[in-house]
Design a protein around this motif. Structure first.
Motif, PDB file in Angstrom:
ATOM      1  N   ALA A 284       0.829  -1.219   0.000  1.00  0.00           N
ATOM      2  CA  ALA A 284       0.000   0.000   0.000  1.00  0.00           C
ATOM      3  C   ALA A 284       0.855   1.258   0.000  1.00  0.00           C
ATOM      4  CB  ALA A 284      -0.922  -0.009   1.216  1.00  0.00           C
ATOM      5  N   GLU A 285       2.017   1.197   0.647  1.00  0.00           N
ATOM      6  CA  GLU A 285       2.949   2.316   0.692  1.00  0.00           C
ATOM      7  C   GLU A 285       4.359   1.794   0.434  1.00  0.00           C
ATOM      8  OE1 GLU A 285       2.702   4.284   4.436  1.00  0.00           O
ATOM      9  OE2 GLU A 285       0.512   4.471   4.393  1.00  0.00           O
ATOM     10  N   ILE A 286       5.141   2.553  -0.335  1.00  0.00           N
ATOM     11  CA  ILE A 286       6.530   2.185  -0.591  1.00  0.00           C
ATOM     12  C   ILE A 286       7.402   3.337  -0.108  1.00  0.00           C
ATOM     13  CG2 ILE A 286       8.210   1.419  -2.298  1.00  0.00           C
ATOM     14  CD1 ILE A 286       5.850   0.608  -4.084  1.00  0.00           C
ATOM     15  N   PRO A 287       7.844   3.302   1.145  1.00  0.00           N
ATOM     16  CA  PRO A 287       8.609   4.425   1.697  1.00  0.00           C
ATOM     17  C   PRO A 287       9.986   4.555   1.050  1.00  0.00           C
ATOM     18  CG  PRO A 287       8.521   2.608   3.258  1.00  0.00           C
ATOM     19  CD  PRO A 287       7.616   2.243   2.131  1.00  0.00           C
ATOM     20  N   GLU A 288      10.587   5.715   1.246  1.00  0.00           N
ATOM     21  CA  GLU A 288      11.893   5.985   0.647  1.00  0.00           C
ATOM     22  C   GLU A 288      12.938   4.986   1.134  1.00  0.00           C
ATOM     23  OE1 GLU A 288      14.774   7.487  -1.749  1.00  0.00           O
ATOM     24  OE2 GLU A 288      12.600   7.787  -1.802  1.00  0.00           O
ATOM     25  N   THR A 289      12.847   4.583   2.405  1.00  0.00           N
ATOM     26  CA  THR A 289      13.785   3.579   2.929  1.00  0.00           C
ATOM     27  C   THR A 289      13.735   2.316   2.087  1.00  0.00           C
ATOM     28  OG1 THR A 289      13.638   4.397   5.195  1.00  0.00           O
ATOM     29  CG2 THR A 289      14.319   2.116   4.911  1.00  0.00           C
ATOM     30  N   ALA A 290      12.526   1.885   1.745  1.00  0.00           N
ATOM     31  CA  ALA A 290      12.376   0.688   0.920  1.00  0.00           C
ATOM     32  C   ALA A 290      12.981   0.898  -0.460  1.00  0.00           C
ATOM     33  CB  ALA A 290      10.902   0.322   0.806  1.00  0.00           C
ATOM     34  N   ARG A 291      12.784   2.069  -1.036  1.00  0.00           N
ATOM     35  CA  ARG A 291      13.318   2.332  -2.380  1.00  0.00           C
ATOM     36  C   ARG A 291      14.844   2.280  -2.376  1.00  0.00           C
ATOM     37  NH1 ARG A 291       9.090   3.972  -5.539  1.00  0.00           N
ATOM     38  NH2 ARG A 291       7.267   4.780  -4.421  1.00  0.00           N
ATOM     39  N   ILE A 292      15.456   2.801  -1.308  1.00  0.00           N
ATOM     40  CA  ILE A 292      16.921   2.744  -1.185  1.00  0.00           C
ATOM     41  C   ILE A 292      17.385   1.293  -1.158  1.00  0.00           C
ATOM     42  CG2 ILE A 292      18.866   3.200   0.363  1.00  0.00           C
ATOM     43  CD1 ILE A 292      17.338   5.762   1.244  1.00  0.00           C
ATOM     44  N   LEU A 293      16.735   0.486  -0.330  1.00  0.00           N
ATOM     45  CA  LEU A 293      17.129  -0.915  -0.191  1.00  0.00           C
ATOM     46  C   LEU A 293      16.875  -1.706  -1.471  1.00  0.00           C
ATOM     47  CD1 LEU A 293      15.789  -1.569   3.424  1.00  0.00           C
ATOM     48  CD2 LEU A 293      18.185  -1.363   2.723  1.00  0.00           C
ATOM     49  N   MET A 294      15.762  -1.429  -2.127  1.00  0.00           N
ATOM     50  CA  MET A 294      15.452  -2.149  -3.362  1.00  0.00           C
ATOM     51  C   MET A 294      16.458  -1.844  -4.461  1.00  0.00           C
ATOM     52  SD  MET A 294      11.262  -2.191  -3.579  1.00  0.00           S
ATOM     53  CE  MET A 294      11.086  -0.408  -3.556  1.00  0.00           C
ATOM     54  N   ARG A 295      16.877  -0.568  -4.539  1.00  0.00           N
ATOM     55  CA  ARG A 295      17.883  -0.206  -5.548  1.00  0.00           C
ATOM     56  C   ARG A 295      19.189  -0.956  -5.314  1.00  0.00           C
ATOM     57  NH1 ARG A 295      15.572   5.142  -5.168  1.00  0.00           N
ATOM     58  NH2 ARG A 295      17.102   5.740  -3.579  1.00  0.00           N
ATOM     59  N   LEU A 296      19.512  -1.185  -4.062  1.00  0.00           N
ATOM     60  CA  LEU A 296      20.775  -1.841  -3.727  1.00  0.00           C
ATOM     61  C   LEU A 296      20.707  -3.364  -3.817  1.00  0.00           C
ATOM     62  CD1 LEU A 296      21.867   0.259  -0.605  1.00  0.00           C
ATOM     63  CD2 LEU A 296      23.052   0.147  -2.798  1.00  0.00           C
ATOM     64  N   TYR A 297      19.589  -3.959  -3.377  1.00  0.00           N
ATOM     65  CA  TYR A 297      19.589  -5.401  -3.094  1.00  0.00           C
ATOM     66  C   TYR A 297      18.518  -6.212  -3.817  1.00  0.00           C
ATOM     67  CZ  TYR A 297      22.700  -3.891   0.639  1.00  0.00           C
ATOM     68  OH  TYR A 297      23.730  -3.330   1.355  1.00  0.00           O
ATOM     69  N   TRP A 298      17.710  -5.591  -4.678  1.00  0.00           N
ATOM     70  CA  TRP A 298      16.758  -6.365  -5.484  1.00  0.00           C
ATOM     71  C   TRP A 298      17.183  -6.355  -6.934  1.00  0.00           C
ATOM     72  CZ3 TRP A 298      10.923  -5.301  -4.026  1.00  0.00           C
ATOM     73  CH2 TRP A 298      10.600  -6.035  -2.876  1.00  0.00           C
ATOM     74  N   PRO A 299      17.102  -7.485  -7.639  1.00  0.00           N
ATOM     75  CA  PRO A 299      16.756  -8.791  -7.104  1.00  0.00           C
ATOM     76  C   PRO A 299      17.876  -9.334  -6.220  1.00  0.00           C
ATOM     77  CG  PRO A 299      17.020  -8.856  -9.509  1.00  0.00           C
ATOM     78  CD  PRO A 299      17.365  -7.493  -9.076  1.00  0.00           C
ATOM     79  N   GLY A 300      17.476 -10.125  -5.211  1.00  0.00           N
ATOM     80  CA  GLY A 300      18.465 -10.675  -4.296  1.00  0.00           C
ATOM     81  C   GLY A 300      17.847 -11.178  -3.016  1.00  0.00           C
ATOM     82  N   PRO A 301      18.688 -11.584  -2.052  1.00  0.00           N
ATOM     83  CA  PRO A 301      18.227 -12.264  -0.844  1.00  0.00           C
ATOM     84  C   PRO A 301      17.741 -11.313   0.262  1.00  0.00           C
ATOM     85  CG  PRO A 301      20.610 -12.194  -0.844  1.00  0.00           C
ATOM     86  CD  PRO A 301      20.166 -11.575  -2.140  1.00  0.00           C
ATOM     87  N   MET A 302      16.818 -10.431  -0.098  1.00  0.00           N
ATOM     88  CA  MET A 302      16.277  -9.472   0.874  1.00  0.00           C
ATOM     89  C   MET A 302      14.757  -9.436   0.764  1.00  0.00           C
ATOM     90  SD  MET A 302      16.760  -5.308   1.104  1.00  0.00           S
ATOM     91  CE  MET A 302      15.812  -5.051  -0.420  1.00  0.00           C
ATOM     92  N   THR A 303      14.089  -9.549   1.915  1.00  0.00           N
ATOM     93  CA  THR A 303      12.631  -9.445   2.007  1.00  0.00           C
ATOM     94  C   THR A 303      12.278  -8.172   2.749  1.00  0.00           C
ATOM     95  OG1 THR A 303      12.292 -11.841   1.983  1.00  0.00           O
ATOM     96  CG2 THR A 303      10.559 -10.508   3.000  1.00  0.00           C
ATOM     97  N   LEU A 304      11.291  -7.430   2.237  1.00  0.00           N
ATOM     98  CA  LEU A 304      10.817  -6.214   2.883  1.00  0.00           C
ATOM     99  C   LEU A 304       9.373  -6.408   3.323  1.00  0.00           C
ATOM    100  CD1 LEU A 304      12.261  -3.497   0.464  1.00  0.00           C
ATOM    101  CD2 LEU A 304      13.227  -4.286   2.641  1.00  0.00           C
ATOM    102  N   VAL A 305       9.042  -5.893   4.509  1.00  0.00           N
ATOM    103  CA  VAL A 305       7.682  -5.978   5.038  1.00  0.00           C
ATOM    104  C   VAL A 305       7.007  -4.615   4.871  1.00  0.00           C
ATOM    105  CG1 VAL A 305       6.269  -6.399   7.079  1.00  0.00           C
ATOM    106  CG2 VAL A 305       8.318  -7.784   6.674  1.00  0.00           C
ATOM    107  N   PHE A 306       5.907  -4.602   4.101  1.00  0.00           N
ATOM    108  CA  PHE A 306       5.159  -3.382   3.793  1.00  0.00           C
ATOM    109  C   PHE A 306       3.758  -3.446   4.417  1.00  0.00           C
ATOM    110  CE2 PHE A 306       7.945  -4.206   0.145  1.00  0.00           C
ATOM    111  CZ  PHE A 306       8.531  -2.965  -0.085  1.00  0.00           C
ATOM    112  N   LYS A 307       3.106  -2.303   4.492  1.00  0.00           N
ATOM    113  CA  LYS A 307       1.668  -2.292   4.724  1.00  0.00           C
ATOM    114  C   LYS A 307       1.011  -2.880   3.488  1.00  0.00           C
ATOM    115  CE  LYS A 307       1.786   1.773   7.729  1.00  0.00           C
ATOM    116  NZ  LYS A 307       1.404   3.207   7.881  1.00  0.00           N
ATOM    117  N   LYS A 308       0.055  -3.775   3.681  1.00  0.00           N
ATOM    118  CA  LYS A 308      -0.500  -4.510   2.548  1.00  0.00           C
ATOM    119  C   LYS A 308      -1.665  -3.772   1.885  1.00  0.00           C
ATOM    120  CE  LYS A 308      -4.190  -7.520   4.312  1.00  0.00           C
ATOM    121  NZ  LYS A 308      -5.105  -7.228   3.175  1.00  0.00           N
ATOM    122  N   THR A 309      -1.921  -4.120   0.642  1.00  0.00           N
ATOM    123  CA  THR A 309      -3.106  -3.629  -0.065  1.00  0.00           C
ATOM    124  C   THR A 309      -4.277  -4.587   0.192  1.00  0.00           C
ATOM    125  OG1 THR A 309      -2.668  -4.900  -2.080  1.00  0.00           O
ATOM    126  CG2 THR A 309      -1.638  -2.718  -1.899  1.00  0.00           C
TER     127      THR A 309
END
Length: 363
Positions: A81-106
């Motif tokens: 439901a929301e993709i915070p800036e922290t998540a965008r930083i991590l996704m740019r660095l580590y996706w695709p890859g061995p990292m799971t992020l927990v978001f507020k769901k839709t």
């Protein structure tokens, strides 16, 4: 149920075999497949009945959330439901890859996959087979590790078959996985990012890019029965061999001497005993306990090296296979060294302590 085992090229997966597996997922069935971390047990993340099948096949508590796997960034808005800036930083660095992020769901995400929570765990794997399967399925794929709940996670297709044969529709055999430990999980649904489970992407690596990272207490210690886990691996007994395991922690020589003593006592009590050690300490135990290859095969003490003390990647890669090896030779007790060197020490000790039920002897 007849579980089909299909061999697939791990680098260039055959399109017809991928499509066959994807059709199973689209029809509500379950397919085990390799990722770069461990083998996953996949079903449609948007189908509540598929999630119920996953929980039933694994014998997994229904409040233990599943991870939704996606093949591209364009699939994330359907889940988060929301993709915070922290998540965008991590996704740019580590996706695709061995990292799971927990978001507020839709609203599109059923509560059956989230364990009843208003958050959803999402990962974008890098393994070619996993990516091809998710893409062909056309839906996010819920995929916890493809093992019976509480058992060591599978790093080879034969491990999956040990636990899942007759319980799921298909296993894609892409050979041994690379990393051998589950993904790092970071909660980005709140005001501060929180490390829920350590993995290949270490706490130190995350701290270099996130100034306000916190670490959840459940990542390295036992939690109460009333705790509702936000991510897999936080609450319940995990990664455990059938035998009771004790971790012996302290200086190298003291630990080796104590494990020798404990192993000898166990054998005198009639218990077949496993020792989980390093390449460096294996010769020490052989000499101190007067072990021969013949005695290790059929006697009271069996050694298994998890890798080099100075190479945490090798220990991570071999850990679950070593625990399953002790199951295969039916030991009664296991005494394990601690593995607290290298970049992956946090992830390794997280899994090892949970596998031992936090049974730790300080010497």
């Amino acid at each position: 149920m007849d579980t089909r085992l299909i061999t697939i090229d791990k680098e260039e997966p055959e399109p017809d075999r991928i499509e066959e597996a994807a059709a199973v997922i689209r029809s509500g069935g379950l397919v085990a497949f390799p990722t770069e971390t461990v083998y996953g047990l996949g079903g449609s993340a948007l189908d509540p009945e598929a999630s119920r099948k996953i929980y039933a096949a694994k014998g997994r508590p229904s409040d233990n959330p599943l991870i939704a796997h996606i093949a591209g960034f364009d699939a994330l808005p359907e889940l988060a439901a929301e993709i915070p800036e922290t998540a965008r930083i991590l996704m740019r660095l580590y996706w695709p890859g061995p990292m799971t992020l927990v978001f507020k769901k839709t609203d599109a995400v059923p509560y059956e996959i989230t364990g009843g929570l208003d958050t959803v765990a999402v990962r974008m794997p890098s393994h070619p087979v996993a990516r091809a399967l998710i893409q062909a399925a056309g839906v996010p794929v819920a995929a916890p590790s493809a093992n019976a709940s509480g058992r060591p996670s599978p790093t080879r297709a034969e491990h999956v078959a040990e636990d899942m044969d007759g319980r799921i529709d298909m296993i894609l055999d892409g050979g041994e996985v690379g990393i051998g430990l589950e993904s790092t999980i970071i909660d980005v649904s709140g005001s501060q990012p929180s490390l829920l489970r350590p993995g290949f992407i270490s706490e130190e690596m995350l701290a270099q890019v996130l100034e306000n990272l916190t670490v959840d207490d459940a990542s390295m210690g036992p939690v109460g029965s009333d705790m509702h886990p936000k991510a897999p691996g936080m609450k319940y007994r995990h990664y455990a061999p059938r035998a009771q395991m004790t971790i012996v922690r302290g200086g190298t020589q003291v630990v080796e001497a104590q494990i020798c003593h404990l192993a000898q006592e166990a054998v005198r009590a009639g218990k077949k005993t496993g020792i989980l050690c390093t390449e460096e300490s294996c010769p020490v135990y052989k000499e101190a306990l007067h072990l021969t290859p013949e005695r290790q095969d059929g006697g009271g003490i069996i050694l298994k090296s998890a890798g080099s003390r100075h190479d945490s990647l090798s220990v991570a890669h071999n850990l679950y296979s070593a625990l399953r090896f002790f199951d295969s030779v039916q030991v009664d007790v296991i005494y394990s060294e601690s593995f607290e060197e290298g970049r992956l020490k946090g992830a390794i000790m997280n899994r090892l302590q949970k596998a031992a039920g936090y049974r730790i002897l300080e010497v």
